[in-house]
Design a protein around this motif. Structure first.
Motif, PDB file in Angstrom:
ATOM      1  N   MET A   1       0.850  -1.167   0.000  1.00  0.00           N
ATOM      2  CA  MET A   1       0.000   0.000   0.000  1.00  0.00           C
ATOM      3  C   MET A   1       0.895   1.228   0.000  1.00  0.00           C
ATOM      4  SD  MET A   1      -2.597   1.437   2.949  1.00  0.00           S
ATOM      5  CE  MET A   1      -3.737   0.101   2.779  1.00  0.00           C
ATOM      6  N   ASP A   2       0.488   2.204  -0.782  1.00  0.00           N
ATOM      7  CA  ASP A   2       1.160   3.498  -0.815  1.00  0.00           C
ATOM      8  C   ASP A   2       0.051   4.535  -0.852  1.00  0.00           C
ATOM      9  OD1 ASP A   2       2.780   5.676  -1.137  1.00  0.00           O
ATOM     10  OD2 ASP A   2       3.516   5.113  -3.116  1.00  0.00           O
ATOM     11  N   GLU A   3      -0.323   5.043   0.294  1.00  0.00           N
ATOM     12  CA  GLU A   3      -1.483   5.930   0.428  1.00  0.00           C
ATOM     13  C   GLU A   3      -1.040   7.359   0.645  1.00  0.00           C
ATOM     14  OE1 GLU A   3      -5.288   6.604   0.035  1.00  0.00           O
ATOM     15  OE2 GLU A   3      -4.673   4.513   0.224  1.00  0.00           O
ATOM     16  N   ARG A   4      -1.515   8.241  -0.209  1.00  0.00           N
ATOM     17  CA  ARG A   4      -1.223   9.665  -0.059  1.00  0.00           C
ATOM     18  C   ARG A   4      -2.316  10.284   0.804  1.00  0.00           C
ATOM     19  NH1 ARG A   4       2.183  12.926  -2.173  1.00  0.00           N
ATOM     20  NH2 ARG A   4       2.772  11.512  -3.839  1.00  0.00           N
ATOM     21  N   LEU A   5      -1.912  10.986   1.861  1.00  0.00           N
ATOM     22  CA  LEU A   5      -2.872  11.667   2.729  1.00  0.00           C
ATOM     23  C   LEU A   5      -3.345  12.941   2.038  1.00  0.00           C
ATOM     24  CD1 LEU A   5      -1.046  11.201   6.137  1.00  0.00           C
ATOM     25  CD2 LEU A   5      -2.910   9.847   5.201  1.00  0.00           C
ATOM     26  N   PRO A   6      -4.589  13.366   2.285  1.00  0.00           N
ATOM     27  CA  PRO A   6      -5.115  14.551   1.607  1.00  0.00           C
ATOM     28  C   PRO A   6      -4.449  15.857   2.032  1.00  0.00           C
ATOM     29  CG  PRO A   6      -6.687  13.737   3.209  1.00  0.00           C
ATOM     30  CD  PRO A   6      -5.558  12.741   3.146  1.00  0.00           C
ATOM     31  N   ALA A   7      -3.779  15.837   3.168  1.00  0.00           N
ATOM     32  CA  ALA A   7      -3.079  17.034   3.661  1.00  0.00           C
ATOM     33  C   ALA A   7      -1.861  16.581   4.461  1.00  0.00           C
ATOM     34  CB  ALA A   7      -4.004  17.863   4.554  1.00  0.00           C
ATOM     35  N   VAL A   8      -0.889  17.452   4.563  1.00  0.00           N
ATOM     36  CA  VAL A   8       0.288  17.153   5.369  1.00  0.00           C
ATOM     37  C   VAL A   8      -0.156  16.954   6.816  1.00  0.00           C
ATOM     38  CG1 VAL A   8       2.476  18.064   6.222  1.00  0.00           C
ATOM     39  CG2 VAL A   8       1.823  18.409   3.831  1.00  0.00           C
ATOM     40  N   LEU A   9       0.344  15.912   7.439  1.00  0.00           N
ATOM     41  CA  LEU A   9      -0.011  15.605   8.819  1.00  0.00           C
ATOM     42  C   LEU A   9       1.244  15.741   9.681  1.00  0.00           C
ATOM     43  CD1 LEU A   9      -2.215  14.484  10.774  1.00  0.00           C
ATOM     44  CD2 LEU A   9      -1.353  12.212  10.225  1.00  0.00           C
ATOM     45  N   ALA A  10       1.208  16.647  10.643  1.00  0.00           N
ATOM     46  CA  ALA A  10       2.342  16.854  11.547  1.00  0.00           C
ATOM     47  C   ALA A  10       2.337  15.736  12.592  1.00  0.00           C
ATOM     48  CB  ALA A  10       2.251  18.219  12.207  1.00  0.00           C
ATOM     49  N   THR A  11       2.814  14.583  12.197  1.00  0.00           N
ATOM     50  CA  THR A  11       2.771  13.408  13.059  1.00  0.00           C
ATOM     51  C   THR A  11       3.770  13.537  14.206  1.00  0.00           C
ATOM     52  OG1 THR A  11       2.133  12.050  11.171  1.00  0.00           O
ATOM     53  CG2 THR A  11       2.962  10.891  13.105  1.00  0.00           C
ATOM     54  N   ASP A  12       3.237  13.423  15.415  1.00  0.00           N
ATOM     55  CA  ASP A  12       4.054  13.486  16.631  1.00  0.00           C
ATOM     56  C   ASP A  12       4.430  12.085  17.090  1.00  0.00           C
ATOM     57  OD1 ASP A  12       5.105  15.017  18.968  1.00  0.00           O
ATOM     58  OD2 ASP A  12       3.571  13.860  20.038  1.00  0.00           O
ATOM     59  N   ARG A  13       3.507  11.130  16.874  1.00  0.00           N
ATOM     60  CA  ARG A  13       3.740   9.750  17.271  1.00  0.00           C
ATOM     61  C   ARG A  13       2.770   8.844  16.507  1.00  0.00           C
ATOM     62  NH1 ARG A  13       0.083   7.912  21.427  1.00  0.00           N
ATOM     63  NH2 ARG A  13      -1.420   9.524  21.919  1.00  0.00           N
ATOM     64  N   VAL A  14       3.052   7.550  16.511  1.00  0.00           N
ATOM     65  CA  VAL A  14       2.170   6.554  15.910  1.00  0.00           C
ATOM     66  C   VAL A  14       1.836   5.531  16.978  1.00  0.00           C
ATOM     67  CG1 VAL A  14       1.938   4.759  14.149  1.00  0.00           C
ATOM     68  CG2 VAL A  14       3.179   6.876  13.615  1.00  0.00           C
ATOM     69  N   GLU A  15       0.542   5.348  17.224  1.00  0.00           N
ATOM     70  CA  GLU A  15       0.091   4.337  18.177  1.00  0.00           C
ATOM     71  C   GLU A  15      -0.321   3.103  17.386  1.00  0.00           C
ATOM     72  OE1 GLU A  15      -3.654   3.814  21.135  1.00  0.00           O
ATOM     73  OE2 GLU A  15      -2.415   5.601  21.469  1.00  0.00           O
ATOM     74  N   VAL A  16       0.135   1.937  17.837  1.00  0.00           N
ATOM     75  CA  VAL A  16      -0.206   0.679  17.190  1.00  0.00           C
ATOM     76  C   VAL A  16      -1.027  -0.144  18.171  1.00  0.00           C
ATOM     77  CG1 VAL A  16       0.678  -1.414  16.087  1.00  0.00           C
ATOM     78  CG2 VAL A  16       1.946   0.752  15.876  1.00  0.00           C
ATOM     79  N   ARG A  17      -2.153  -0.654  17.678  1.00  0.00           N
ATOM     80  CA  ARG A  17      -3.034  -1.471  18.522  1.00  0.00           C
ATOM     81  C   ARG A  17      -3.294  -2.813  17.862  1.00  0.00           C
ATOM     82  NH1 ARG A  17      -7.905   2.656  20.312  1.00  0.00           N
ATOM     83  NH2 ARG A  17      -6.598   4.136  21.466  1.00  0.00           N
ATOM     84  N   ARG A  18      -3.287  -3.862  18.672  1.00  0.00           N
ATOM     85  CA  ARG A  18      -3.734  -5.183  18.216  1.00  0.00           C
ATOM     86  C   ARG A  18      -5.193  -5.274  18.642  1.00  0.00           C
ATOM     87  NH1 ARG A  18      -1.478 -10.162  16.864  1.00  0.00           N
ATOM     88  NH2 ARG A  18       0.581  -9.274  17.196  1.00  0.00           N
ATOM     89  N   VAL A  19      -6.078  -5.466  17.672  1.00  0.00           N
ATOM     90  CA  VAL A  19      -7.521  -5.442  17.928  1.00  0.00           C
ATOM     91  C   VAL A  19      -8.111  -6.812  17.595  1.00  0.00           C
ATOM     92  CG1 VAL A  19      -9.698  -4.304  17.337  1.00  0.00           C
ATOM     93  CG2 VAL A  19      -7.561  -2.991  17.345  1.00  0.00           C
ATOM     94  N   HIS A  20      -8.996  -7.284  18.458  1.00  0.00           N
ATOM     95  CA  HIS A  20      -9.676  -8.565  18.261  1.00  0.00           C
ATOM     96  C   HIS A  20     -11.165  -8.297  18.085  1.00  0.00           C
ATOM     97  CE1 HIS A  20      -6.016 -10.590  19.521  1.00  0.00           C
ATOM     98  NE2 HIS A  20      -5.953  -9.730  20.523  1.00  0.00           N
ATOM     99  N   VAL A  21     -11.765  -8.946  17.095  1.00  0.00           N
ATOM    100  CA  VAL A  21     -13.197  -8.809  16.812  1.00  0.00           C
ATOM    101  C   VAL A  21     -13.783 -10.216  16.739  1.00  0.00           C
ATOM    102  CG1 VAL A  21     -14.928  -7.865  15.238  1.00  0.00           C
ATOM    103  CG2 VAL A  21     -12.698  -6.734  15.445  1.00  0.00           C
ATOM    104  N   LEU A  22     -14.886 -10.445  17.449  1.00  0.00           N
ATOM    105  CA  LEU A  22     -15.517 -11.759  17.455  1.00  0.00           C
ATOM    106  C   LEU A  22     -16.186 -12.057  16.122  1.00  0.00           C
ATOM    107  CD1 LEU A  22     -17.103 -11.783  21.028  1.00  0.00           C
ATOM    108  CD2 LEU A  22     -14.995 -12.906  20.253  1.00  0.00           C
ATOM    109  N   ALA A  23     -16.194 -13.323  15.751  1.00  0.00           N
ATOM    110  CA  ALA A  23     -16.828 -13.773  14.514  1.00  0.00           C
ATOM    111  C   ALA A  23     -18.260 -13.239  14.425  1.00  0.00           C
ATOM    112  CB  ALA A  23     -16.828 -15.294  14.452  1.00  0.00           C
ATOM    113  N   GLY A  24     -18.627 -12.766  13.251  1.00  0.00           N
ATOM    114  CA  GLY A  24     -19.982 -12.290  13.013  1.00  0.00           C
ATOM    115  C   GLY A  24     -20.284 -10.905  13.542  1.00  0.00           C
ATOM    116  N   HIS A  25     -19.323 -10.250  14.175  1.00  0.00           N
ATOM    117  CA  HIS A  25     -19.569  -8.933  14.768  1.00  0.00           C
ATOM    118  C   HIS A  25     -19.378  -7.810  13.745  1.00  0.00           C
ATOM    119  CE1 HIS A  25     -19.855  -5.887  17.884  1.00  0.00           C
ATOM    120  NE2 HIS A  25     -18.807  -5.301  17.327  1.00  0.00           N
ATOM    121  N   PRO A  26     -20.435  -7.006  13.504  1.00  0.00           N
ATOM    122  CA  PRO A  26     -20.263  -5.842  12.636  1.00  0.00           C
ATOM    123  C   PRO A  26     -19.769  -4.653  13.454  1.00  0.00           C
ATOM    124  CG  PRO A  26     -22.580  -6.100  13.193  1.00  0.00           C
ATOM    125  CD  PRO A  26     -21.819  -7.231  13.873  1.00  0.00           C
ATOM    126  N   ALA A  27     -18.777  -3.948  12.954  1.00  0.00           N
ATOM    127  CA  ALA A  27     -18.260  -2.782  13.676  1.00  0.00           C
ATOM    128  C   ALA A  27     -19.251  -1.630  13.656  1.00  0.00           C
ATOM    129  CB  ALA A  27     -16.931  -2.343  13.081  1.00  0.00           C
TER     130      ALA A  27
END
Length: 99
Positions: free
Chosen positions: A1-27
């Motif tokens: 993936m190579d995604e261009r953001l619509p505007a410059v983002l002054a990124t201070d940090r990146v948070e990474v989360r491991r997320v679990h979703v149960l089978a059949g669950h709509p977000a």
């Protein structure tokens, strides 16, 4: 993936989360306060950014949820889902979403 953001983002940090979703669950329809990048680790989801085509994401697939754009579907299919979500954040910002 190579995604261009619509505007410059002054990124201070990146948070990474491991997320679990149960089978059949709509977000449910939701909107993020910042861009979200992710990758599916286990399971599969029906994914759709509003106005775009639905796709099935499987382990190894990556996705992008733009800031302020409704996510129509991020629905776990017939097995539990684990994904990694990467949240680029500006100074003082916390990841958030609204329904």
């Amino acid at each position: 993936m190579d995604e261009r953001l619509p505007a410059v983002l002054a990124t201070d940090r990146v948070e990474v989360r491991r997320v679990h979703v149960l089978a059949g669950h709509p977000a449910g329809r939701h909107v993020h306060n910042g861009p979200v990048f992710g990758s599916i680790v286990e399971g599969s989801v029906l994914f759709q950014v509003e106005g775009e085509n639905e796709v099935i994401l499987r382990p190894g697939d990556v996705f992008f949820e733009p800031a302020g754009v409704p996510i129509a579907h991020f629905d776990a299919l017939d097995e539990n889902v684990t994904f990694l979500g990467y949240f680029p954040l500006t100074a003082g910002q916390e990841p958030g979403l609204r329904r």
